[in-house]
Design an enzyme around this catalytic site. Structure first.
Site, PDB file in Angstrom:
ATOM      1  N   SER A 171       0.865  -1.180   0.000  1.00 61.77           N
ATOM      2  CA  SER A 171       0.000   0.000   0.000  1.00 61.77           C
ATOM      3  C   SER A 171       0.897   1.224   0.000  1.00 61.77           C
ATOM      4  O   SER A 171       2.045   1.150   0.458  1.00 61.77           O
ATOM      5  CB  SER A 171      -0.876   0.019   1.262  1.00 61.77           C
ATOM      6  OG  SER A 171      -1.624   1.215   1.322  1.00 61.77           O
TER       7      SER A 171
ATOM      8  N   TYR B 177      -1.420  -0.842  10.621  1.00 59.17           N
ATOM      9  CA  TYR B 177      -1.545  -1.128   9.182  1.00 59.17           C
ATOM     10  C   TYR B 177      -0.324  -0.603   8.419  1.00 59.17           C
ATOM     11  O   TYR B 177       0.274  -1.331   7.616  1.00 59.17           O
ATOM     12  CB  TYR B 177      -2.824  -0.480   8.643  1.00 59.17           C
ATOM     13  CG  TYR B 177      -3.043  -0.728   7.171  1.00 59.17           C
ATOM     14  CD1 TYR B 177      -3.320  -2.008   6.690  1.00 59.17           C
ATOM     15  CD2 TYR B 177      -2.963   0.318   6.240  1.00 59.17           C
ATOM     16  CE1 TYR B 177      -3.511  -2.246   5.335  1.00 59.17           C
ATOM     17  CE2 TYR B 177      -3.167   0.092   4.887  1.00 59.17           C
ATOM     18  CZ  TYR B 177      -3.437  -1.186   4.436  1.00 59.17           C
ATOM     19  OH  TYR B 177      -3.629  -1.427   3.098  1.00 59.17           O
TER      20      TYR B 177
END
Ligand SMILES: NC(=O)c1ccc[n+]([C@@H]2O[C@H](COP(=O)([O-])OP(=O)(O)OC[C@H]3O[C@@H](n4cnc5c(N)ncnc54)[C@H](O)[C@@H]3O)[C@@H](O)[C@H]2O)c1
Length: 268
Positions: free
Chosen positions: A141, A157
């Protein structure tokens, strides 16, 4: 000629969202795609791809369960003789601020997002090494390696996705001599039921509207689709990228390029 004709690909977290999009794109280019997920929805997703005339099979597989991963990979190798492509896509992204974060939350994030990739790669590597061929694509990501959310709640995350980058580089070096490429894709804002979904009404039109509105914050004037990610995975899974390893491609419509926000953006 399809770009992945006859290749055998395993995609994790393939029931919906980006994993489903990747599976559709790879199958559309001739790959035999093994869709895996913890969700039973994966059966219907595989069925949809088959209805379009492509090869798709499904397996219930939890990437946090090493035995299950080993057994699914073994079954695929017995059935098809090989695994050419592994797409490590399964991931979760609940938000929680560090001061409120229970130990289990942190462990779960790493177990799925990072160690899941270790388990899947470890399971496919012996046969890839033997055949001196393999493509491993990790879905990372931009969040973590490149940017963070000012809204907060993403320390876990972001850390997992930065770890994916380390994993990609470390593994790429370990297996380059065996003819195996390992790369990552860093998506920006991509439409998926978990990331955006509906506004709680369950109405698809609401979801479309939310996606359109959100897209106006992105320089390319639209939110990304799972297929946008799938097309990059296709390149990294194909022989066109045979001299590329240990690196990443950002797929975000230019979103992280902005030093300041001058939107909303409309197509010109
Ligand atoms: N959507 C975005 O904007 C975006 C942006 C950057 C990166 N990503 C990454 O892309 C990947 C897919 O995200 P998405 O938005 O499609 O999410 P999603 O929640 O829509 O889909 C994820 C899938 O993974 C499955 N899954 C969850 N835990 C699993 C486990 N333990 N074992 C196997 N499968 C499991 C879920 O059942 C689900 O089908 C994730 O790694 C995510 O971090 C998404």
């Amino acid at each position: 000629m399809s770009r992945l004709e006859g290749r055998v690909a395993i995609v994790t977290g393939a029931a919906q969202g980006i994993g489903a999009g990747i599976s559709r794109v790879l199958a559309g280019q001739g790959a035999k795609v093994m869709l895996t997920d913890i969700s039973e929805k994966v059966e219907a997703t595989a069925e949809e791809i088959r209805r379009e005339g492509f090869h798709a099979e499904y397996f219930l597989m939890d990437v946090t369960n090493a035995e299950q991963v080993e057994s699914v990979v073994k079954g695929v190798i017995e059935g098809h003789g090989r695994v050419d492509v592994l797409v490590n896509n399964a991931g979760i992204y609940p938000r929680k601020r560090l001061v409120e974060m229970p130990e289990e939350f942190l462990m779960r994030m790493f177990d799925v997002n990072v160690f899941g990739m270790f388990r899947c790669a470890r399971a496919v590597l012996p046969s890839m090494r033997e055949r001196r061929y393999g493509k491993i694509v990790n879905i990372s990501s931009v969040t973590g390696p490149m940017v963070g959310s000012p809204a907060g709640g993403q320390t876990a995350y972001a850390s997992t996705k930065s770890a994916v980058q380390g994993f990609t580089v470390g593994l790429a070096l370990e297996v380059a001599q065996y003819g195996i490429n390992v790369n990552s894709v860093m998506p920006g804002y991509i439409y998926s039921p978990s990331a955006f979904g509906t506004r709680g009404s369950g109405d698809a039109e609401d979801a479309d509207e939310a996606m359109r509105e959100f897209g106006l914050r992105i320089p390319m004037c639209r939110q990304g689709t799972p297929e946008d990610v799938g097309n990059v995975v296709l390149f990294l899974a194909s022989d066109e990228s045979s001299y590329i390893t240990g690196t990443y491609i950002v797929v975000d419509g230019g979103n992280i390029l902005q030093e300041e926000f001058l939107g909303p953006y409309e197509p010109k």
